[in-house]
Design an enzyme around this catalytic site. Structure first.
Site, PDB file in Angstrom:
ATOM      1  N   HIS A  22      29.455 -20.201  90.754  1.00 50.10           N
ATOM      2  CA  HIS A  22      30.516 -19.190  90.773  1.00 50.10           C
ATOM      3  C   HIS A  22      31.140 -19.083  92.169  1.00 50.10           C
ATOM      4  CE1 HIS A  22      32.426 -15.355  89.502  1.00 50.10           C
ATOM      5  NE2 HIS A  22      32.267 -15.045  90.777  1.00 50.10           N
ATOM      6  N   GLU A  23      30.289 -18.945  93.174  1.00 41.65           N
ATOM      7  CA  GLU A  23      30.812 -18.771  94.531  1.00 41.65           C
ATOM      8  C   GLU A  23      31.475 -20.044  95.049  1.00 41.65           C
ATOM      9  OE1 GLU A  23      31.075 -15.903  95.703  1.00 41.65           O
ATOM     10  OE2 GLU A  23      29.764 -14.914  94.243  1.00 41.65           O
TER      11      GLU A  23
END
Length: 450
Positions: A22-23
């Site tokens: 996600h990051e």
């Protein structure tokens, strides 16, 4: 103790990997669009590992609390920005650029899910052929003419070679309380089509109640007390037990099936016992001493053996690399849509909040899936990644979806929302997340205690 450590390890691996995905979505798009990255962190709190890389001296961190992460960008709202770097600050970017960077995190969760499903389908998963077991009277299954021993060939026009696919096909019908066409095969080989009508069901959908709503159980073949696997360096291995040995008696207890075997052994941790077995047509007695292992908070006895399972009703469900990509795409978006519908029905009160799961339940399933093999673990990672993507797209301030909501408002009104409105929104968002997590944790504890 090992089971607990294995479950925790699988959970931390899963969460850390999905947070990193996600990051990385935020990080990669921000870098591509010229925004300076100050820190990329997996986890919160005290750094356990830290190193700087690249021209921008971006700090990469693994922190002590792995239940999340963040990408810190150069931003004039959080400190002074040098004039020569102002063009690289996040808050100085166009609305389109800010929207793309924020949206990239959830988008990468969905991309990861598609890739994970693709790998799962290429590797293949072992599954059980869907055969109808006991059918209850006056239920949707009974009204549709289902009977014990019938094989489910297709549901809603989709082939169902294993139970996993059958359940995926029928779950949306349960959620929508609708009808679906089923194609079945009788024991004599004849086939027929029927309609399963769930439109009149009133039973509340809760975890573990799926087959209660349908009105039938999966067919389960009784496992004989025949050894199919001996774990290395286990009590069974040390005693000389072998594959295909049939256990007839343990001390004075007659053993008729695998259930009898488990019931006798599990209540006798760290004890001597005498086994009467049949090997190659001859009976013999074998003394052994059970191992002791922690399970569900108590000590149980184990021999270190697994049952012989017939392959007659088991198949390998897989696709070639090209077809697997299409299947992975379809599975990702069908599960995403189902998750959205479930969430909407929970909010509207049509579905019980008991269906919400928190980190404890996720950890348990992480352990189960990892123990079931790499393909099953990929399946678990994909569905959790989809859930994270959807959760982060919810229009709740403090989540990515909240920021995207503010950007849409900015696009409509021509100027950013005020800091006061944003602050109030964040407070409401935090309260909503705390409430959601509280309900999910309560559900986790109830499931574990029951």
């Amino acid at each position: 103790m090992f089971d607990i450590l294995y479950t925790v390890g699988a959970f931390l691996l899963a969460i850390s990997l999905l947070v990193a995905v996600h990051e990385f979505g935020h990080y990669w798009v921000a870098r591509r669009l010229g925004v300076k990255i100050l820190r990329f962190s997996i986890g919160f709190g005290k750094p356990l590992w830290k190193k700087t890389f690249g021209e921008d001296q971006t700090e990469f961190v693994i922190a002590s609390l792995p239940l999340g992460g963040y990408v810190k960008m150069l931003d004039g709202r959080e400190g002074d920005v040098a004039e020569d770097e102002a063009h690289r600050a996040f808050d100085r970017q166009s609305l389109r650029t800010r929207f793309a960077i924020v949206f990239a995190g959830p988008a990468f969760n969905f991309i990861f899910a598609i890739v994970a499903y693709w790998m799962m389908f290429v590797i293949g998963i072992q599954g059980v052929v869907p055969v109808v077991g006991e059918v209850s009277e006056n239920t949707p299954a009974a009204q549709a003419g289902l009977a014990t021993g019938q094989k489910i060939i297709a549901i809603g026009g989709k082939d169902t070679p294993i139970w996993d696919v059958a359940l995926e096909s029928i779950l949306p019908v349960i959620v929508d309380r609708s009808r679906v066409e089923m194609f079945l095969e009788n024991k004599d080989g004849t086939t027929f089509t029927t309609e399963l009508d769930l439109s009149q069901t009133t039973q509340e959908m809760e975890p573990g109640k799926l087959f209660d709503i349908l009105g039938f159980l999966p067919f389960r073949e009784e496992l004989k007390a025949i050894i199919g696997r001996v774990v290395d360096d286990s009590a069974a291995a040390k005693a000389g037990l072998q594959e295909n040995d049939k256990i007839i008696r343990i001390d004075e207890h007659a053993i008729n099936n695998w259930t009898d075997l488990v019931e006798v052994v599990s209540v006798r941790p760290d004890e001597d016992m005498l086994l009467l077995i049949e090997r190659d047509g001859r009976e013999m007695e074998i003394p052994t001493h059970t191992m002791s292992a922690e399970q569900d908070g108590k000590m149980v006895g184990k021999l270190g053996i697994g049952p012989f399972v017939s392959d007659a009703n088991r198949v390998l469900y897989r696709y070639d690399a090209f077809a697997a990509l299409s299947q992975g795409w379809d599975k990702c978006w069908s599960n995403a849509w189902l998750t959205l519908k479930m969430l909407g029905k929970i909010i509207s009160g049509e579905v019980s909040v008991k269906n919400l799961s928190g980190p404890l339940n996720i950890a348990v399933y992480a352990g189960y899936s990892a123990n079931a093999g790499f393909a099953r673990f990929l399946d678990f990672l994909a569905i959790v990644s989809i859930s994270l993507g959807i959760l982060n797209l919810l229009p709740v301030p403090v989540l990515d979806g909240g920021h995207l909501m503010f950007y849409l408002i900015e696009a409509i009104k021509g100027s950013p929302v005020s800091e006061k409105v944003e602050l109030i929104g964040q407070q409401i968002g935090i309260a909503a997340l705390v409430l959601l997590m509280s309900v999910a944790l309560y559900n986790d504890f109830v499931r574990l205690l029951s």
